[in-house]
Design an enzyme around this catalytic site. Structure first.
Site, PDB file in Angstrom:
ATOM      1  CE  LYS A  67      -2.376   1.793   3.643  1.00 19.20           C
ATOM      2  NZ  LYS A  67      -3.421   2.163   4.289  1.00 19.20           N
ATOM      3  CG  HIS A 137     -12.093   9.647   7.472  1.00 16.25           C
ATOM      4  ND1 HIS A 137     -12.915  10.010   6.700  1.00 16.25           N
ATOM      5  CD2 HIS A 137     -11.592   8.668   7.002  1.00 16.25           C
ATOM      6  CE1 HIS A 137     -13.081   9.106   5.569  1.00 16.25           C
ATOM      7  NE2 HIS A 137     -12.142   8.507   5.797  1.00 16.25           N
ATOM      8  CG  ASN A 159     -13.906  14.593  18.819  1.00 12.54           C
ATOM      9  OD1 ASN A 159     -12.889  13.708  18.504  1.00 12.54           O
ATOM     10  ND2 ASN A 159     -14.195  15.550  17.885  1.00 12.54           N
ATOM     11  CB  SER A 199      -3.960  12.353  15.132  1.00 14.57           C
ATOM     12  OG  SER A 199      -4.804  13.357  14.953  1.00 14.57           O
ATOM     13  CG  MET A 219      -8.401   0.905  17.000  1.00 17.34           C
ATOM     14  SD  MET A 219      -7.573  -0.348  17.146  1.00 17.34           S
ATOM     15  CE  MET A 219      -7.131  -0.625  15.066  1.00 17.34           C
ATOM     16  CB  THR A 221      -0.819   5.347  19.162  1.00 20.23           C
ATOM     17  OG1 THR A 221      -1.377   6.309  19.852  1.00 20.23           O
ATOM     18  CG2 THR A 221       0.462   5.343  19.082  1.00 20.23           C
ATOM     19  CE  LYS A 226      -0.374  10.030  14.541  1.00 19.13           C
ATOM     20  NZ  LYS A 226      -1.168   9.550  13.417  1.00 19.13           N
ATOM     21  N   GLY A 292      -3.406  -1.860  18.149  1.00 17.18           N
ATOM     22  CA  GLY A 292      -3.796  -1.870  16.421  1.00 17.18           C
ATOM     23  C   GLY A 292      -2.818  -0.938  15.973  1.00 17.18           C
TER      24      GLY A 292
HETATM   25  P1  NAD Z   1      -8.949  12.688  11.767  1.00 16.47           P
HETATM   26  O1  NAD Z   1      -8.162  13.991  11.362  1.00 16.47           O
HETATM   27  O2  NAD Z   1     -10.224  12.674  10.983  1.00 16.47           O
HETATM   28  O3  NAD Z   1      -9.436  12.869  13.084  1.00 16.47           O
HETATM   29  C1  NAD Z   1      -8.573  13.057  14.500  1.00 16.47           C
HETATM   30  C2  NAD Z   1      -9.133  12.789  15.471  1.00 16.47           C
HETATM   31  O4  NAD Z   1      -8.074  12.938  16.699  1.00 16.47           O
HETATM   32  C3  NAD Z   1     -10.287  13.582  15.990  1.00 16.47           C
HETATM   33  O5  NAD Z   1     -11.159  13.073  16.940  1.00 16.47           O
HETATM   34  C4  NAD Z   1      -9.739  14.764  16.988  1.00 16.47           C
HETATM   35  O6  NAD Z   1     -10.251  15.527  17.598  1.00 16.47           O
HETATM   36  C5  NAD Z   1      -8.501  14.068  17.625  1.00 16.47           C
HETATM   37  N1  NAD Z   1      -7.431  14.563  18.117  1.00 16.47           N
HETATM   38  C6  NAD Z   1      -6.544  15.481  17.461  1.00 16.47           C
HETATM   39  N2  NAD Z   1      -5.610  15.838  18.384  1.00 16.47           N
HETATM   40  C7  NAD Z   1      -6.053  15.810  19.671  1.00 16.47           C
HETATM   41  C8  NAD Z   1      -5.641  15.776  20.833  1.00 16.47           C
HETATM   42  N3  NAD Z   1      -4.611  16.758  21.209  1.00 16.47           N
HETATM   43  N4  NAD Z   1      -6.347  15.573  22.136  1.00 16.47           N
HETATM   44  C9  NAD Z   1      -7.671  14.769  21.758  1.00 16.47           C
HETATM   45  N5  NAD Z   1      -7.935  14.571  20.251  1.00 16.47           N
HETATM   46  C10 NAD Z   1      -7.143  14.911  19.447  1.00 16.47           C
HETATM   47  O7  NAD Z   1      -7.864  11.333  11.622  1.00 16.47           O
HETATM   48  P2  NAD Z   1      -8.524   9.840  11.339  1.00 16.47           P
HETATM   49  O8  NAD Z   1      -8.549   9.768  10.003  1.00 16.47           O
HETATM   50  O9  NAD Z   1      -9.821   9.676  12.091  1.00 16.47           O
HETATM   51  O10 NAD Z   1      -7.490   9.120  12.214  1.00 16.47           O
HETATM   52  C11 NAD Z   1      -7.212   9.157  13.556  1.00 16.47           C
HETATM   53  C12 NAD Z   1      -6.290   8.529  14.105  1.00 16.47           C
HETATM   54  O11 NAD Z   1      -5.887   7.006  13.506  1.00 16.47           O
HETATM   55  C13 NAD Z   1      -4.751   9.119  13.206  1.00 16.47           C
HETATM   56  O12 NAD Z   1      -3.886   9.072  14.166  1.00 16.47           O
HETATM   57  C14 NAD Z   1      -4.436   8.002  12.220  1.00 16.47           C
HETATM   58  O13 NAD Z   1      -3.098   8.021  11.873  1.00 16.47           O
HETATM   59  C15 NAD Z   1      -4.819   6.719  12.908  1.00 16.47           C
HETATM   60  N6  NAD Z   1      -4.908   5.704  11.815  1.00 16.47           N
HETATM   61  C16 NAD Z   1      -4.579   4.578  12.286  1.00 16.47           C
HETATM   62  C17 NAD Z   1      -4.672   3.364  11.683  1.00 16.47           C
HETATM   63  C18 NAD Z   1      -4.285   2.039  12.091  1.00 16.47           C
HETATM   64  O14 NAD Z   1      -4.202   1.000  11.427  1.00 16.47           O
HETATM   65  N7  NAD Z   1      -3.998   1.988  13.541  1.00 16.47           N
HETATM   66  C19 NAD Z   1      -5.060   3.289  10.366  1.00 16.47           C
HETATM   67  C20 NAD Z   1      -5.743   4.713   9.925  1.00 16.47           C
HETATM   68  C21 NAD Z   1      -5.224   5.999  10.888  1.00 16.47           C
END
Ligand code: NAD
Length: 321
Positions: A67, A137, A159, A199, A219, A221, A226, A292
């Protein structure tokens, strides 16, 4: 080679097919039949973008590929998703390109499938309340997939920006469940299962808030630095991960390991539970944590499933390179 576009992937891959693909590849990883190659992730010094590859090979299904994609922070202004992903599969017998699969929706459902698999294998059977930390998202995909795993009676959500909780409330209502916006401590005290998907770079859940018997799926980090939970939670829990090496390097466990609270050898692969080599949860008071981190093999498994379904449905385009 086959081409499967974003719309087709959305139509064909549902929560169950993503769950099956991810469960199977986690099992193959634990059995030593599938392995991830080292991850490449670079700031490219252009458009503020982070770009990289996650790749691997599953000998059981012969899924080979990668990917590719990353994060383009300026995309939202152009009406595009900031996270961009594309899966490329190769024929394991010849090395020839086999398929190009749109990976944005695929990433969300395969990530949701990972926490759903952890809930299926590790949460208490009588879990009735789920708590969501984060409403970005990924969060709605996470909640939708999780709700299939137990007979839930309530969804709690927290949130940073409370307006975004309407997304989670919509999913709860679609599933005939009440939704309540609560503070983090209340969420921890009342939820049987917690999914963190933010995040954030600091702990959002504290050890003293977590009730015995809780299952936590961490999920969000997936990068060094992070953080979502107090590392002491891991010290008092049984910790599982998709891949141990990645968990201690870029997953939530990086902090507990750095603080000397747990060792890599304390972490159990979820695949060993799937394969019946580890019992998983052993009593109702046990706190279980799933780290995860997101591995390339999840993308390949979900991508290969999308290609198979698209070929069967006649919706995969074919080109000759
Ligand atoms: P997004 O940008 O749509 O949402 C980010 C979320 O994090 C929001 O709910 C926001 O309020 C919160 N947030 C950000 N900074 C914060 C803080 N300081 N305190 C509290 N909350 C905070 O991102 P997303 O696409 O929903 O992804 C969320 C996380 O999941 C990201 O870190 C992304 O990298 C990770 N992710 C992990 C996997 C995996 O396989 N584990 C896959 C995809 C994404």
């Amino acid at each position: 080679m086959y081409i499967v576009n974003e719309e087709t992937v959305k139509q064909l891959i549902d929560d169950q097919s993503a769950f099956d693909a991810v469960e199977s590849v986690f099992g193959a990883m634990a059995a030593g039949d599938a392995y991830n190659f080292p991850v490449i992730r670079e700031a490219i010094g252009y458009a503020d973008a982070l770009y990289g590859f996650k790749s691997g090979f599953d000998r059981q299904t012969k899924s080979l590929g990668l990917k590719s994609g990353g994060y383009w922070p300026g995309n939202a202004k152009k009406g595009l998703t900031n996270h961009q992903s594309t899966v490329i599969l190769f024929d394991a017998d010849t090395g020839r390109p086999y398929a190009l699969v749109a990976g944005n929706y695929l990433t969300a459902v395969r990530t949701a499938a990972a926490s759903a698999v952890s809930i299926n294998y590790l949460a208490r059977r009588d879990a009735r309340v789920i708590g969501m930390i984060g409403a970005g998202h990924q969060s709605t995909y996470q909640l939708k997939a999780a709700l299939r795993q137990r007979a839930f009676e309530k969804v709690l959500g927290w949130n940073l920006n409370t307006d975004h909780l309407t997304r989670l409330k919509k999913v709860a209502i679609e599933n005939n469940l009440p939704f309540e916006s609560v503070d983090r401590q209340t969420l921890c005290e009342r939820a049987d299962i917690i999914i963190t998907i933010t995040s954030c770079h600091e702990p959002l859940l504290m050890r003293e808030w977590i009730s015995p018997g809780t299952h936590i799926a961490c999920m969000g980090t997936d990068t060094s630095g992070k953080q979502e939970i107090d590392p002491n939670i891991m010290a008092g829990a049984t910790v599982f991960a998709d891949e141990i090496a990645q968990s201690v390097e870029i997953g939530e466990a990086q902090h507990a390991v750095a603080a000397g609270l747990i060792k890599a050898t304390d972490i159990i692969t979820i695949g060993s539970v799937i394969n019946g080599d580890h019992p998983g949860r052993e009593h109702d008071d046990q706190i279980t944590v799933f780290d995860g981190t997101g591995v390339g093999l999840q993308d390949l498994a979900a991508g290969a499933k999308a290609v198979e379904l698209a070929i069967n449905a006649g919706s995969a385009r074919q080109i000759t390179l």
